[in-house]
Design an enzyme around this catalytic site. Structure first.
Site, PDB file in Angstrom:
ATOM      1  N   GLY A   1       0.746  -1.098  -0.036  1.00  0.00           N
ATOM      2  CA  GLY A   1       0.241   0.083   0.001  1.00  0.00           C
ATOM      3  C   GLY A   1       0.804   1.357  -0.095  1.00  0.00           C
ATOM      4  O   GLY A   1       0.321   2.429   0.477  1.00  0.00           O
TER       5      GLY A   1
ATOM      6  N   HIS B   1       1.731   0.371 -13.441  1.00  0.00           N
ATOM      7  CA  HIS B   1       2.534  -0.736 -13.718  1.00  0.00           C
ATOM      8  C   HIS B   1       4.023  -0.175 -13.633  1.00  0.00           C
ATOM      9  O   HIS B   1       4.397   0.824 -14.539  1.00  0.00           O
ATOM     10  CB  HIS B   1       2.162  -1.436 -15.002  1.00  0.00           C
ATOM     11  CG  HIS B   1       2.926  -2.443 -15.522  1.00  0.00           C
ATOM     12  ND1 HIS B   1       2.728  -3.733 -14.651  1.00  0.00           N
ATOM     13  CD2 HIS B   1       4.252  -2.775 -15.918  1.00  0.00           C
ATOM     14  CE1 HIS B   1       3.437  -4.740 -15.160  1.00  0.00           C
ATOM     15  NE2 HIS B   1       4.431  -4.183 -15.984  1.00  0.00           N
TER      16      HIS B   1
HETATM   17  C1  GRF Z   1       3.533  -0.940  -7.507  1.00  0.00           C
HETATM   18  O1  GRF Z   1       4.816  -1.312  -7.690  1.00  0.00           O
HETATM   19  C2  GRF Z   1       2.910  -0.767  -8.842  1.00  0.00           C
HETATM   20  O2  GRF Z   1       3.418  -0.435  -9.850  1.00  0.00           O
HETATM   21  C3  GRF Z   1       2.238  -2.334  -9.147  1.00  0.00           C
HETATM   22  O3  GRF Z   1       2.377  -3.013  -7.736  1.00  0.00           O
HETATM   23  C4  GRF Z   1       3.097  -2.293  -6.703  1.00  0.00           C
HETATM   24  C5  GRF Z   1       2.199  -1.847  -5.501  1.00  0.00           C
HETATM   25  O4  GRF Z   1       2.943  -1.250  -4.431  1.00  0.00           O
HETATM   26  N1  GRF Z   1       1.143  -2.511  -9.877  1.00  0.00           N
HETATM   27  P1  GRF Z   1       2.451  -0.605  -3.189  1.00  0.00           P
HETATM   28  O5  GRF Z   1       1.351  -1.753  -2.734  1.00  0.00           O
HETATM   29  O6  GRF Z   1       1.658   0.475  -3.479  1.00  0.00           O
HETATM   30  O7  GRF Z   1       3.510  -0.407  -2.202  1.00  0.00           O
END
Ligand code: GRF
Length: 216
Positions: free
Chosen positions: A12, A106
């Site tokens: 998150g 992404h």
């Molecule tokens: C991020 O790197 C995003 O690009 C990918 O999942 C990851 C999520 O990270 N889709 P977080 O849970 O927001 O720390």
């Protein structure tokens, strides 16, 4: 329709970046996680944002899970549904239901390095630049219309963890910025499928300290 619902599965950190943005936090109507142990739920709690857990394991089919998810999302009537590390593939039904309202981030320059280990793939391939892509979600994985991309130089990073840190820092700056653009009607989808984002004089986004640039 107004505001956003944020879907998470894990750490998150992107949700946290949205919460730390004083304008954006007021727009988060609910956080939904598909797992009860997602660390991001603690962030929702800390910032006093309503949250719900819809455990995918409790549903027999993807469609049943997606319908339950949609029932909750629709009760908030959000303008956009923001995927922030949501690790479930969504059904065609769901994606169509939220056509051009479902947004994902992404950690690569799509269409390069699709899938779950994009940062590792980029580092292993020894590309000179990588980055992030914010896009609308369609039912072809990691292929929807691109809203914005930001580029980082891979070279200053001597290992994959450094590259991951750099990419995550970039996400935390750019995702809130683009979500704000969406919420203020500055993102337009043209008839040819191209997405344009209106630039404004008040856009304060400097990424040079990260050896990066944003294209939107
Ligand atoms: C991020 O790197 C995003 O690009 C990918 O999942 C990851 C999520 O990270 N889709 P977080 O849970 O927001 O720390």
């Amino acid at each position: 329709m107004s505001g956003i619902v944020v879907l998470i599965s894990g750490r998150g950190s992107n949700l946290e970046a949205m919460c730390n943005n004083t304008t954006l936090i007021t727009q988060i109507k609910c956080v939904i996680s598909n797992t009860s142990d997602a660390l991001g739920l603690e962030i929702a709690k800390k910032f006093g944002i309503p949250y719900t857990i819809v455990e995918h394991k409790q549903y027999k089919t993807r469609e049943e899970f997606d319908k339950q998810l949609a029932l909750i999302i629709d009760s908030y009537n959000p303008g956009f549904i923001i995927l922030a590390g949501f690790m479930r593939i969504l059904s065609s039904w769901f994606v169509t239901h939220y056509s051009m309202r479902l947004v994902n981030i992404h950690p690569s320059l799509l269409p390069s390095f699709i899938g779950t280990d994009a940062i590792k793939q980029a580092f292993a391939t020894k590309v000179k630049v990588s980055g992030i892509t914010i896009h609308f979600v369609t039912d072809k994985l990691d292929h929807g219309p691109i809203i914005a991309q930001a580029v980082v130089a891979v070279m200053p990073c001597s290992n994959v963890e450094e590259l991951a840190n750099r990419i995550h820092k970039l996400e935390h700056l750019v995702y809130p910025f683009i979500i704000h653009k969406l919420l203020t009607g500055k993102v337009q989808v043209l008839d040819n499928g191209l997405v344009t984002v209106k630039k404004e004089d008040c856009d304060l986004i400097t990424l040079s300290e990260f050896h990066s640039s944003i294209f939107y």
